[in-house]
Design an enzyme around this catalytic site. Structure first.
Site, mmCIF file in Angstrom:
data_model
loop_
_atom_site.group_PDB
_atom_site.id
_atom_site.type_symbol
_atom_site.label_atom_id
_atom_site.label_comp_id
_atom_site.label_asym_id
_atom_site.label_seq_id
_atom_site.Cartn_x
_atom_site.Cartn_y
_atom_site.Cartn_z
ATOM 1 N N CYS A 8 0.819 -1.221 0.000
ATOM 2 C CA CYS A 8 0.000 0.000 0.000
ATOM 3 C C CYS A 8 0.847 1.263 0.000
ATOM 4 O O CYS A 8 2.026 1.240 0.363
ATOM 5 C CB CYS A 8 -0.882 0.073 1.242
ATOM 6 S SG CYS A 8 -1.865 -1.385 1.536
ATOM 7 N N GLY A 34 0.809 0.026 -5.171
ATOM 8 C CA GLY A 34 -0.426 -0.751 -5.199
ATOM 9 C C GLY A 34 -1.269 -0.334 -6.377
ATOM 10 O O GLY A 34 -1.565 0.844 -6.540
ATOM 11 N N ASN A 108 -0.869 1.230 5.858
ATOM 12 C CA ASN A 108 0.160 0.521 5.088
ATOM 13 C C ASN A 108 0.899 -0.401 6.054
ATOM 14 O O ASN A 108 1.466 0.079 7.038
ATOM 15 C CB ASN A 108 1.132 1.520 4.458
ATOM 16 C CG ASN A 108 2.306 0.856 3.740
ATOM 17 O OD1 ASN A 108 3.344 1.487 3.553
ATOM 18 N ND2 ASN A 108 2.173 -0.385 3.324
ATOM 19 N N GLY A 109 0.867 -1.686 5.770
ATOM 20 C CA GLY A 109 1.516 -2.660 6.646
ATOM 21 C C GLY A 109 0.564 -3.780 6.968
ATOM 22 O O GLY A 109 -0.509 -3.883 6.362
ATOM 23 N N TYR A 249 13.670 -3.104 -3.744
ATOM 24 C CA TYR A 249 12.689 -3.188 -4.833
ATOM 25 C C TYR A 249 11.530 -2.206 -4.731
ATOM 26 O O TYR A 249 11.132 -1.591 -5.714
ATOM 27 C CB TYR A 249 12.104 -4.616 -4.874
ATOM 28 C CG TYR A 249 10.934 -4.758 -5.815
ATOM 29 C CD1 TYR A 249 11.139 -4.939 -7.182
ATOM 30 C CD2 TYR A 249 9.616 -4.677 -5.350
ATOM 31 C CE1 TYR A 249 10.058 -5.042 -8.052
ATOM 32 C CE2 TYR A 249 8.542 -4.769 -6.231
ATOM 33 C CZ TYR A 249 8.774 -4.959 -7.572
ATOM 34 O OH TYR A 249 7.724 -5.048 -8.433
HETATM 35 P P1 AMP Z 1 9.594 -14.440 -10.022
HETATM 36 O O1 AMP Z 1 9.206 -14.918 -11.352
HETATM 37 O O2 AMP Z 1 8.494 -14.774 -9.025
HETATM 38 O O3 AMP Z 1 10.930 -14.937 -9.553
HETATM 39 O O4 AMP Z 1 9.615 -12.851 -10.070
HETATM 40 C C1 AMP Z 1 10.788 -12.103 -9.907
HETATM 41 C C2 AMP Z 1 10.525 -10.692 -10.312
HETATM 42 O O5 AMP Z 1 9.501 -10.143 -9.464
HETATM 43 C C3 AMP Z 1 11.744 -9.783 -10.166
HETATM 44 O O6 AMP Z 1 11.927 -9.122 -11.408
HETATM 45 C C4 AMP Z 1 11.386 -8.802 -9.080
HETATM 46 O O7 AMP Z 1 11.790 -7.493 -9.455
HETATM 47 C C5 AMP Z 1 9.891 -8.861 -8.999
HETATM 48 N N1 AMP Z 1 9.392 -8.735 -7.622
HETATM 49 C C6 AMP Z 1 9.994 -9.041 -6.467
HETATM 50 N N2 AMP Z 1 9.204 -8.802 -5.411
HETATM 51 C C7 AMP Z 1 8.045 -8.320 -5.903
HETATM 52 C C8 AMP Z 1 6.812 -7.856 -5.335
HETATM 53 N N3 AMP Z 1 6.625 -7.861 -4.026
HETATM 54 N N4 AMP Z 1 5.854 -7.425 -6.174
HETATM 55 C C9 AMP Z 1 6.040 -7.447 -7.498
HETATM 56 N N5 AMP Z 1 7.167 -7.848 -8.103
HETATM 57 C C10 AMP Z 1 8.154 -8.289 -7.330
#
Ligand code: AMP
Length: 460
Positions: A8, A34, A108-109, A249
């Site tokens: 959020c 979000g 948020n949290g 990230y």
């Molecule tokens: P995966 O295919 O599940 O290994 O997705 C990895 C990708 O998801 C990487 O490019 C990350 O930048 C991205 N990522 C990591 N954490 C999140 C998150 N909480 N929400 C959306 N994308 C994410």
């Protein structure tokens, strides 16, 4: 009760004739936090007005809707949550009428003792309308016998465990609060005679607000016609637990969170990664957008040129974050394409911030190899993600995390990379410290890498 997986963003403004418009802009700047729903509640000191919807901020709020949000104060919220609780009822701010008057709350949290609190409240007659843990806070406030809103909020928050950055809007004031460990960011700023609050400073840049300071961990700030006052009734001996993933990230690179520039920190992660996992190659290739800043750092440190071998289509939501499972199958292709001219017959180092399930990374590497690359070396600017987040970052269940049961070498084989290197936890902590104004190295929550949670987790 909602699963502990909500992402959020918050924005609030007190005493500005354009309150709703500026909140709309602030939420737009926080859209990355979000994309599933958003809402704004405003106050003209007599009444509270609310508009909410499912989807992106720009799709939800028309001029007509913003015009309906009257008054000089407002709070807003953008949210993502996992399937099952994506309906309008769960979209925030939540707006209620209590014996104390009308109130709206944006959170948020995630509370880590929400189930226990909810059970107790239900046994005492409370009826819940949503499956969000935020409603627990509202019931606790309603249950309190204290006289003022502030004291009632203190009463409620003293019972809550876990992560909360909160904004409350009453007809004549805004109250902002941050949990004692400070998991999620929250900053305070000004525009002329008005106060503004936001999850990240990038929202202040857009509305031309000046950043004053962070809301401190455990602090509650009240803003009303008398000005601003602060107390720290929630502060305790617990160590701080700022979410390190905000730096890796989640936050936008143009923001300052937890006292440091996200961009500079992220670039430093790349520099450190180059020191820990050097390799000879023709180009450093970022996975856009998540790997860009650290790829610049890796390229500078290694003196290997940076090239854009992958291009992103920005008009698709984050594949990871799409609630419908079926879109994931071709999600990477919807989002990314390769530039064959760059990749053909080249040895490349591909940089991303994290590997979660491993599916995206595997598809990206296949795409790069299909474009003619002869070697693909993957470098990740964080340690292996081994456990779920219970404090407001959407990560899948532990069993779906590739690093939960596979070694680095097994992951390398799965994603079809020629080599794979993750940043060390020590390297991560040192990098985050490097650009911080404070001594924060050991004040971070790193539970997604270590499984050591700073609070008890009730439903694992
Ligand atoms: P995966 O295919 O599940 O290994 O997705 C990895 C990708 O998801 C990487 O490019 C990350 O930048 C991205 N990522 C990591 N954490 C999140 C998150 N909480 N929400 C959306 N994308 C994410």
């Amino acid at each position: 009760m909602a699963k502990f997986k909500e992402e959020c963003g918050l924005f609030g403004i007190f005493n500005h004739p354009e309150a709703a418009n500026l909140t709309y802009l602030g939420l737009h700047a926080l859209q990355h936090r979000g994309q599933e729903g958003a809402g704004i509640v405003s106050s003209d000191e007599i009444k509270l007005y609310t508009e909410k919807g499912i989807g992106l901020v720009s799709d939800i709020f028309s001029k007509e809707k913003i015009d309906k949000l009257q008054g000089n104060s407002a709070i807003g919220h953008v949210r993502y949550s996992t399937a099952g609780s994506s309906d309008l009822a769960n979209t925030q701010p939540i707006y209620v009428t209590s014996s104390m008057g009308k109130m709206a709350i944006a959170h948020n949290g995630n509370l880590t003792n929400a189930n226990k609190l909810k059970k107790h409240l239900e046994q005492n007659g409370a009826i819940f309308q949503t499956d969000s843990d935020t409603e627990v806070i509202i019931h606790l406030i309603a249950k309190s016998k204290k006289k003022s809103f502030l004291d009632r909020i203190i009463f409620a928050l003293k019972k809550c465990e876990g992560a909360y950055s909160l904004l409350f809007l009453m007809k004549d004031m805004i109250i902002a609060a941050r949990d004692p460990r400070g998991f999620r960011p929250l900053v305070l700023g000004t525009i002329k005679n008005s106060y503004v609050l936001a999850s990240e400073t990038c929202a202040f840049d857009l509305v031309e607000a000046e950043t004053l300071r962070e809301i401190k961990a455990g602090e509650i700030v009240t803003i009303n016609e008398k000005g601003i006052s602060s107390c720290s009734p929630l502060e305790n001996q617990n160590k701080k637990a700022f979410c390190i993933f905000e730096h890796i990230y989640f936050s936008r690179p143009d923001s300052y969170v937890f006292g440091s520039s996200v961009y500079m920190t992220r670039k430093q992660l790349g520099r450190q990664l180059a020191k820990e996992h050097p390799i000879k190659a023709d180009y450093v290739i970022p996975v856009p957008d998540s790997g860009v800043a650290s790829a610049i750092g890796y390229s500078e440190e290694s003196r290997i040129p940076l090239e854009l071998g992958l291009l992103r289509n920005h008009y698709v939501g984050r594949t990871f974050i799409e609630p419908q499972q079926n879109i994931r199958n071709f999600g990477v292709k919807l989002k990314l394409n390769s530039i064959k001219e760059v990749l053909n017959k080249k040895k490349v180092i591909v940089i991303d911030d994290s590997i979660v399930r491993g599916t995206t990374c595997r598809k990206i590497i296949k795409m790069i190899k299909d474009a003619g690359a002869t070697e693909v070396h993957v470098r990740i600017s964080s340690p292996p993600t081994k456990d779920s987040c219970y404090y407001g970052i959407d990560t899948p269940d532990k069993s779906d995390l590739i690093a939960n049961d596979l070694s680095v070498e097994q992951i390398r084989r799965y994603i079809l990379a020629d080599s794979l290197g993750y940043l060390s936890l020590r390297g991560l902590r040192n990098s985050v410290q490097k650009f911080s104004k404070y001594n924060v190295k050991n004040n971070y929550c790193v539970a997604c890498f270590t499984s050591k949670y700073p609070t008890e987790i009730e439903s694992r």
